[in-house]
Design a protein around this motif. Structure first.
Motif, PDB file in Angstrom:
ATOM      1  N   UNK A 125       0.813  -1.216   0.000  1.00 50.16           N
ATOM      2  CA  UNK A 125       0.000   0.000   0.000  1.00 50.16           C
ATOM      3  C   UNK A 125       0.839   1.256   0.000  1.00 50.16           C
ATOM      4  N   UNK A 126       1.902   1.251   0.795  1.00 52.16           N
ATOM      5  CA  UNK A 126       2.782   2.427   0.850  1.00 52.16           C
ATOM      6  C   UNK A 126       3.508   2.640  -0.477  1.00 52.16           C
ATOM      7  N   UNK A 127       3.959   1.548  -1.086  1.00 52.26           N
ATOM      8  CA  UNK A 127       4.643   1.665  -2.381  1.00 52.26           C
ATOM      9  C   UNK A 127       3.671   2.176  -3.436  1.00 52.26           C
ATOM     10  N   UNK A 128       2.445   1.657  -3.435  1.00 48.65           N
ATOM     11  CA  UNK A 128       1.430   2.121  -4.387  1.00 48.65           C
ATOM     12  C   UNK A 128       1.151   3.603  -4.196  1.00 48.65           C
ATOM     13  N   UNK A 129       1.015   4.021  -2.939  1.00 48.65           N
ATOM     14  CA  UNK A 129       0.785   5.444  -2.655  1.00 48.65           C
ATOM     15  C   UNK A 129       1.966   6.298  -3.127  1.00 48.65           C
ATOM     16  N   UNK A 130       3.176   5.821  -2.856  1.00 44.98           N
ATOM     17  CA  UNK A 130       4.374   6.579  -3.254  1.00 44.98           C
ATOM     18  C   UNK A 130       4.452   6.690  -4.778  1.00 44.98           C
ATOM     19  N   UNK A 131       4.126   5.605  -5.478  1.00 43.41           N
ATOM     20  CA  UNK A 131       4.142   5.639  -6.942  1.00 43.41           C
ATOM     21  C   UNK A 131       3.077   6.590  -7.482  1.00 43.41           C
ATOM     22  N   UNK A 132       1.923   6.627  -6.815  1.00 45.61           N
ATOM     23  CA  UNK A 132       0.850   7.497  -7.302  1.00 45.61           C
ATOM     24  C   UNK A 132       1.191   8.981  -7.136  1.00 45.61           C
ATOM     25  N   UNK A 133       2.140   9.289  -6.246  1.00 45.50           N
ATOM     26  CA  UNK A 133       2.557  10.679  -6.045  1.00 45.50           C
ATOM     27  C   UNK A 133       3.568  11.147  -7.083  1.00 45.50           C
ATOM     28  N   UNK A 134       4.124  10.222  -7.852  1.00 46.40           N
ATOM     29  CA  UNK A 134       5.093  10.604  -8.890  1.00 46.40           C
ATOM     30  C   UNK A 134       4.382  11.266 -10.060  1.00 46.40           C
ATOM     31  N   UNK A 135       5.043  12.181 -10.749  1.00 46.24           N
ATOM     32  CA  UNK A 135       4.476  12.725 -11.984  1.00 46.24           C
ATOM     33  C   UNK A 135       4.287  11.594 -13.003  1.00 46.24           C
ATOM     34  N   UNK A 136       3.318  11.760 -13.901  1.00 44.42           N
ATOM     35  CA  UNK A 136       2.991  10.716 -14.868  1.00 44.42           C
ATOM     36  C   UNK A 136       4.190  10.230 -15.662  1.00 44.42           C
ATOM     37  N   UNK A 137       5.052  11.158 -16.118  1.00 41.99           N
ATOM     38  CA  UNK A 137       6.186  10.751 -16.954  1.00 41.99           C
ATOM     39  C   UNK A 137       7.167   9.870 -16.174  1.00 41.99           C
ATOM     40  N   UNK A 138       7.380  10.165 -14.889  1.00 40.13           N
ATOM     41  CA  UNK A 138       8.279   9.356 -14.069  1.00 40.13           C
ATOM     42  C   UNK A 138       7.642   8.013 -13.720  1.00 40.13           C
ATOM     43  N   UNK A 139       6.364   8.037 -13.369  1.00 43.23           N
ATOM     44  CA  UNK A 139       5.648   6.805 -13.032  1.00 43.23           C
ATOM     45  C   UNK A 139       5.639   5.851 -14.228  1.00 43.23           C
ATOM     46  N   UNK A 140       5.444   6.402 -15.428  1.00 40.61           N
ATOM     47  CA  UNK A 140       5.410   5.581 -16.637  1.00 40.61           C
ATOM     48  C   UNK A 140       6.761   4.877 -16.847  1.00 40.61           C
ATOM     49  N   UNK A 141       7.843   5.582 -16.642  1.00 37.38           N
ATOM     50  CA  UNK A 141       9.169   4.991 -16.836  1.00 37.38           C
ATOM     51  C   UNK A 141       9.447   3.924 -15.778  1.00 37.38           C
ATOM     52  N   UNK A 142       9.082   4.175 -14.546  1.00 36.70           N
ATOM     53  CA  UNK A 142       9.267   3.181 -13.482  1.00 36.70           C
ATOM     54  C   UNK A 142       8.437   1.938 -13.794  1.00 36.70           C
ATOM     55  N   UNK A 143       7.196   2.135 -14.239  1.00 35.46           N
ATOM     56  CA  UNK A 143       6.327   1.002 -14.590  1.00 35.46           C
ATOM     57  C   UNK A 143       6.947   0.183 -15.721  1.00 35.46           C
ATOM     58  N   UNK A 144       7.454   0.856 -16.743  1.00 35.58           N
ATOM     59  CA  UNK A 144       8.035   0.149 -17.885  1.00 35.58           C
ATOM     60  C   UNK A 144       9.302  -0.608 -17.469  1.00 35.58           C
ATOM     61  N   UNK A 145      10.074  -0.017 -16.564  1.00 40.97           N
ATOM     62  CA  UNK A 145      11.322  -0.652 -16.140  1.00 40.97           C
ATOM     63  C   UNK A 145      11.059  -1.867 -15.246  1.00 40.97           C
ATOM     64  N   UNK A 146      10.116  -1.753 -14.333  1.00 40.86           N
ATOM     65  CA  UNK A 146       9.949  -2.811 -13.344  1.00 40.86           C
ATOM     66  C   UNK A 146       8.791  -3.754 -13.608  1.00 40.86           C
ATOM     67  N   UNK A 147       7.755  -3.296 -14.239  1.00 46.40           N
ATOM     68  CA  UNK A 147       6.631  -4.190 -14.514  1.00 46.40           C
ATOM     69  C   UNK A 147       6.794  -4.835 -15.884  1.00 46.40           C
ATOM     70  N   UNK A 148       7.183  -4.035 -16.871  1.00 47.17           N
ATOM     71  CA  UNK A 148       7.376  -4.572 -18.218  1.00 47.17           C
ATOM     72  C   UNK A 148       8.791  -5.102 -18.414  1.00 47.17           C
ATOM     73  N   UNK A 149       9.684  -4.865 -17.435  1.00 44.90           N
ATOM     74  CA  UNK A 149      11.062  -5.354 -17.455  1.00 44.90           C
ATOM     75  C   UNK A 149      11.825  -4.889 -18.695  1.00 44.90           C
ATOM     76  N   UNK A 150      11.652  -3.618 -19.047  1.00 48.93           N
ATOM     77  CA  UNK A 150      12.338  -3.049 -20.210  1.00 48.93           C
ATOM     78  C   UNK A 150      13.623  -2.345 -19.764  1.00 48.93           C
ATOM     79  N   UNK A 151      14.632  -2.391 -20.612  1.00 54.49           N
ATOM     80  CA  UNK A 151      15.869  -1.663 -20.331  1.00 54.49           C
ATOM     81  C   UNK A 151      15.627  -0.172 -20.578  1.00 54.49           C
TER      82      UNK A 151
END
Length: 185
Positions: A125-151
């Protein structure tokens, strides 16, 4: 991520055996690697030997996936038997000292207890909240790096932005996440 049930494990092993599916192998490796290492450490192996044995065991899982027979036992039993045999083989090759059989080692249950589940849910829950506080462009890159496992290079290509921009946004996101999640350490 789906529950790591017996049927799910069998499906992963079947995908490895029939299709040489690297994603299925990665899922098994992520699940069993730390557990095998813990068993090896508990049985007296040092860090390096335990890590070497994990590599040997998982390589054998990859190579021998076609030999697994569900009628003879669970996937976990099959993998831990490979681990036991790899450890015995390594000890036989390395020394004339007697060895401790893994059959005598007690394994902790893979089932999470109530306290672990509460802690995991709170952290999630805390990680989800922290991610939701990031600007969209930063959140998108973090999602692509860690969820989609992209370089970082793949992210830059996919978003049609310079690699330096990806690195910069990632660095900014890490800084914000670090300050927000510091207390979880």
């Amino acid at each position: 991520m789906p529950e790591f049930s017996s049927d799910y494990q069998k499906m992963l092993l079947t995908r490895i055996a029939t299709d040489s599916d690297r994603d299925a192998f990665r899922a098994l490796f992520v699940h069993y690697g730390p557990r095998i290492k813990a068993v090896m450490l508990k049985a007296g192996a040092d860090q390096q030997l335990a890590e070497d044995l994990v590599q040997d065991v998982m390589l054998n899982v990859w190579r021998k996936a076609k030999l697994y027979s569900p009628e003879r036992g669970a996937v976990s039993t099959w993998i831990y038997t490979i681990a036991r045999n790899a450890r015995i083989d390594k000890l036989r090759r390395g020394s004339s000292k007697p060895y401790e059989d893994l059959d005598d080692v007690e394994l902790a249950s893979e089932e999470a207890d109530g306290e672990d589940m509460v802690i995991a849910n709170e952290i999630s829950g805390r990680v989800t909240d922290a991610l939701s506080e990031l600007p969209d462009d930063q959140r998108q890159i973090i999602r692509m790096a860690y969820i989609e496992d992209l370089s970082q290079s793949d992210i830059a290509s996919k978003l049609s932005i310079p690699l330096g921009t990806v690195k910069s946004r990632m660095r900014l996101a890490y800084g914000k996440l670090r300050s927000t999640l510091e207390e979880l350490r």
